[in-house]
Design an enzyme around this catalytic site. Structure first.
Site, mmCIF file in Angstrom:
data_model
loop_
_atom_site.group_PDB
_atom_site.id
_atom_site.type_symbol
_atom_site.label_atom_id
_atom_site.label_comp_id
_atom_site.label_asym_id
_atom_site.label_seq_id
_atom_site.Cartn_x
_atom_site.Cartn_y
_atom_site.Cartn_z
ATOM 1 N N VAL A 1 11.670 11.309 -7.561
ATOM 2 C CA VAL A 1 11.426 12.050 -8.795
ATOM 3 C C VAL A 1 10.367 11.363 -9.659
ATOM 4 C CG1 VAL A 1 12.478 12.699 -11.008
ATOM 5 C CG2 VAL A 1 13.624 13.242 -8.877
ATOM 6 N N CYS B 1 21.114 15.018 -3.804
ATOM 7 C CA CYS B 1 21.600 15.599 -5.060
ATOM 8 C C CYS B 1 22.939 16.331 -4.946
ATOM 9 C CB CYS B 1 20.542 16.547 -5.623
ATOM 10 S SG CYS B 1 19.070 15.660 -6.143
ATOM 11 N N ASN C 1 23.100 22.888 -9.883
ATOM 12 C CA ASN C 1 23.329 22.320 -8.547
ATOM 13 C C ASN C 1 24.680 22.745 -7.975
ATOM 14 O OD1 ASN C 1 20.893 21.144 -8.283
ATOM 15 N ND2 ASN C 1 21.576 19.025 -8.421
ATOM 16 N N LEU D 1 13.079 19.732 -9.216
ATOM 17 C CA LEU D 1 12.213 19.787 -8.033
ATOM 18 C C LEU D 1 13.026 19.638 -6.745
ATOM 19 C CD1 LEU D 1 11.882 16.714 -6.747
ATOM 20 C CD2 LEU D 1 10.309 16.427 -8.631
ATOM 21 N N ASP E 1 8.675 0.195 -11.586
ATOM 22 C CA ASP E 1 9.855 0.055 -10.723
ATOM 23 C C ASP E 1 10.237 -1.416 -10.635
ATOM 24 O OD1 ASP E 1 11.119 2.315 -8.614
ATOM 25 O OD2 ASP E 1 11.659 0.221 -8.204
HETATM 26 N N1 LIG Z 1 15.469 13.411 -5.241
HETATM 27 C C1 LIG Z 1 15.538 14.629 -5.738
HETATM 28 O O1 LIG Z 1 15.237 15.606 -5.070
HETATM 29 C C2 LIG Z 1 15.973 14.849 -7.158
HETATM 30 C C3 LIG Z 1 15.762 16.099 -7.754
HETATM 31 C C4 LIG Z 1 16.173 16.275 -9.081
HETATM 32 C C5 LIG Z 1 16.781 15.241 -9.772
HETATM 33 N N2 LIG Z 1 16.987 14.051 -9.146
HETATM 34 C C6 LIG Z 1 17.606 12.961 -9.926
HETATM 35 O O2 LIG Z 1 16.584 12.048 -10.306
HETATM 36 C C7 LIG Z 1 17.082 10.714 -10.328
HETATM 37 C C8 LIG Z 1 16.236 9.826 -9.438
HETATM 38 O O3 LIG Z 1 16.368 10.283 -8.095
HETATM 39 P P1 LIG Z 1 15.416 9.762 -6.933
HETATM 40 O O4 LIG Z 1 15.722 10.572 -5.740
HETATM 41 O O5 LIG Z 1 14.013 9.703 -7.429
HETATM 42 O O6 LIG Z 1 15.976 8.260 -6.761
HETATM 43 P P2 LIG Z 1 15.314 7.059 -5.950
HETATM 44 O O7 LIG Z 1 16.426 6.208 -5.510
HETATM 45 O O8 LIG Z 1 14.334 7.592 -4.943
HETATM 46 O O9 LIG Z 1 14.440 6.274 -7.058
HETATM 47 C C9 LIG Z 1 14.977 5.545 -8.107
HETATM 48 C C10 LIG Z 1 14.059 4.349 -8.369
HETATM 49 O O10 LIG Z 1 14.433 3.741 -9.585
HETATM 50 C C11 LIG Z 1 14.210 2.332 -9.456
HETATM 51 N N3 LIG Z 1 14.944 1.647 -10.530
HETATM 52 C C12 LIG Z 1 16.277 1.484 -10.690
HETATM 53 N N4 LIG Z 1 16.548 0.830 -11.839
HETATM 54 C C13 LIG Z 1 15.347 0.579 -12.437
HETATM 55 C C14 LIG Z 1 14.955 -0.055 -13.648
HETATM 56 N N5 LIG Z 1 15.859 -0.554 -14.499
HETATM 57 N N6 LIG Z 1 13.642 -0.161 -13.929
HETATM 58 C C15 LIG Z 1 12.721 0.336 -13.069
HETATM 59 N N7 LIG Z 1 13.027 0.969 -11.912
HETATM 60 C C16 LIG Z 1 14.333 1.087 -11.598
HETATM 61 C C17 LIG Z 1 14.672 2.042 -8.039
HETATM 62 O O11 LIG Z 1 14.139 0.824 -7.572
HETATM 63 C C18 LIG Z 1 14.131 3.260 -7.295
HETATM 64 O O12 LIG Z 1 12.827 3.024 -6.773
HETATM 65 C C19 LIG Z 1 18.552 10.819 -9.901
HETATM 66 O O13 LIG Z 1 19.358 10.903 -11.030
HETATM 67 C C20 LIG Z 1 18.595 12.125 -9.136
HETATM 68 O O14 LIG Z 1 19.857 12.723 -9.152
HETATM 69 C C21 LIG Z 1 16.596 13.813 -7.878
#
Ligand SMILES: NC(=O)c1ccc[n+]([C@@H]2O[C@H](COP(=O)([O-])OP(=O)(O)OC[C@H]3O[C@@H](n4cnc5c(N)ncnc54)[C@H](O)[C@@H]3O)[C@@H](O)[C@H]2O)c1
Length: 451
Positions: free
Chosen positions: A11, A263, A211, A153, A30
């Site tokens: 995301v 998700c 969702n 997304l 990150d």
């Molecule tokens: N993947 C999807 O399709 C999607 C769609 C809509 C919403 N979401 C939501 O979005 C959020 C993120 O999902 P994602 O799939 O991108 O997760 P992800 O695990 O791919 O990415 C999360 C990132 O955050 C980093 N991180 C954690 N703590 C941190 C901090 N304190 N400072 C900096 N970086 C930090 C991690 O290292 C990781 O790279 C979740 O809540 C998810 O439910 C995801």
């Protein structure tokens, strides 16, 4: 606008790159140094179609950069998005908010001047209040407004979804924050994407309710598929027939092996917990969770049944590991439960996935991996299509026939018409079409299968 994106995963990276493409100055942050190093050397740590070009274009234009140094970026930012993970907490299924709260505390320490903190991560209702409390605790003087802006997304088409969303939801109880958010999304607003301004609590619930509804819709058609099998009907026809009703709509009515991904599983679980905690149980969501859980392992029972009641000593080729095509994301993929059950039952499994094998390896019991579908099918007693990647839609059945031991295809995504497969001598098994199809049978044989 100067934007900090905390969390550079599926995301954060897509949102960061798209916001930079709108003309904003974006820095993606990150904790993971390897990820940031990769991004700085133009290597994209995830597979998402066209993300590499979008990132390269905006990095070259000087609008997009990457760092592990949160405080320096937040200090200069007008808007700070939180896009960190919110996985299921081990043991109890609540959303694990520790990453969100840690990010909030770091932001509070670093922010200077009026800063809008935007929650992009999917978080239970009330999390914005807690983030606000953390900010005040860290710095009682901080001039920060906390906004909910859930992301809708879909992996695989994430850029298109971000740039042409069905809607943008902004939950803000602060007037200044509303105008900042309107400015952030102005390019989309000009494109006439509907922006819904609402309260923070409502926005938080919108994401989970959306969702949960979609997960229920998938689970509904999966149960109808089982009924169709029992009754000798065709779920594709039934889905088409009900989907033509505008009140229902045709999307998310494809029967399959159960929903997975990063998700739906964790969000339905967390939403059910919220309902229980607020004394307002979400019984339909709870039923959805239970039905879906059983379905994934039930798929392995179908494979065993198709192989004559036992897979001990048999070789099964699995085509597709990721939870859906066009991603490398393996989180909660149905393939994980299916393969584990097959291995438990004594099968030898050989898998192939166009993008997901690296991510899959550490999550699976020891199995073989192949470099393409045909190599996976060598000496196999059965091929199972688990994920509907495009390259599995036009398999060369003559070629498969030449290398396989027994001619069986289980199509858990219904991507073939039975006669396309049976004409090569394969037994063809699918979902919700009531049947095992074999060559030269004018009418399908009804085989009952328990999902
Ligand atoms: N993947 C999807 O399709 C999607 C769609 C809509 C919403 N979401 C939501 O979005 C959020 C993120 O999902 P994602 O799939 O991108 O997760 P992800 O695990 O791919 O990415 C999360 C990132 O955050 C980093 N991180 C954690 N703590 C941190 C901090 N304190 N400072 C900096 N970086 C930090 C991690 O290292 C990781 O790279 C979740 O809540 C998810 O439910 C995801």
């Amino acid at each position: 606008m100067k934007i900090a994106m905390i969390g550079s995963g599926y995301v954060g990276l897509v949102s960061g790159a798209c916001l930079a493409d709108f003309g904003h100055q974006v820095t993606c942050v990150d904790l993971d140094q390897t990820k940031i190093d990769a991004l700085r050397s133009a290597r994209i740590p995830i597979f998402e179609p066209n993300l590499d070009t979008l990132i390269a274009h905006n990095t070259a234009a000087g609008r997009l950069s990457f760092t592990t140094n949160l405080s320096s970026v937040v200090a200069k930012a007008d808007v700070v998005f939180i896009a960190v993970g919110t996985p299921s907490r081990h043991g109890d299924g609540y959303a694990d908010l520790s990453y969100v709260y840690a990010a909030a505390a770091s932001i509070a320490k670093a922010a200077r001047g009026f800063t809008v903190v935007v929650m992009k991560s999917t978080v239970p209702v009330g999390t914005g209040d807690e983030v606000e409390r953390i900010v005040r605790e860290v710095d009682p003087q901080a001039d920060i407004a906390v906004v909910s802006n859930p992301e809708f997304l879909r992996e695989g088409v994430a850029i298109e979804d971000f740039k042409r969303p069905d809607r943008i939801v902004i939950g803000a109880d602060d007037e200044r924050a509303r105008s900042v958010m309107a400015e952030v999304y102005r390019p989309l607003y000009l494109n006439q994407a509907p922006i819904q301004f609402t309260s923070r609590h409502s926005a938080e619930i919108i994401k989970y309710a959306a969702n949960a509804f979609l997960a229920m819709k998938i689970t509904f058609i999966n149960e109808i598929a089982d009924l169709c099998e029992a009754a000798g009907a065709d779920v594709q026809d039934v889905a088409h027939g009900i989907g033509l009703d505008n009140r229902i709509g045709p999307k998310f009515l494809h029967a399959g092996p159960g929903y997975g991904g990063s998700c739906f599983p964790k969000d339905t679980l967390a939403f059910a917990r919220t309902g229980q905690d607020l004394g307002s149980p979400l019984r339909l969501v709870e039923a959805t969770l239970a039905v879906n859980d059983q379905r994934k392992r039930g798929m392995a029972r179908r494979i065993v049944a198709a192989c004559g009641g036992s897979v001990r000593g048999k070789r099964i080729a699995i085509l597709g590991l990721t939870f859906k095509p066009n991603t490398d994301d393996m989180r909660e993929a149905p393939s994980l439960a299916i393969i584990q059950a097959l291995v438990d039952a004594g099968a030898t499994v050989c898998a192939y996935d166009p993008q997901g094998m690296d991510a899959a390896r550490p999550l699976l019991p020891p199995i073989d991996f192949a470099e393409d579908a045909y190599a996976a099918a060598e000496a196999a007693d059965c091929i199972v299509i688990v994920t509907e990647w495009n390259e599995f839609r036009s398999l060369d059945f003559e070629r498969l026939k030449a290398v396989m031991k027994a001619l069986r295809l289980l199509d858990l995504r219904n991507i073939y018409e039975p006669e396309e497969v049976t004409r090569y001598g394969f037994a063809y098994y699918c979902i919700g079409r009531g049947t095992c199809f074999r060559q030269a049978e004018s009418r399908p044989r009804i085989v009952k299968m328990s999902a």
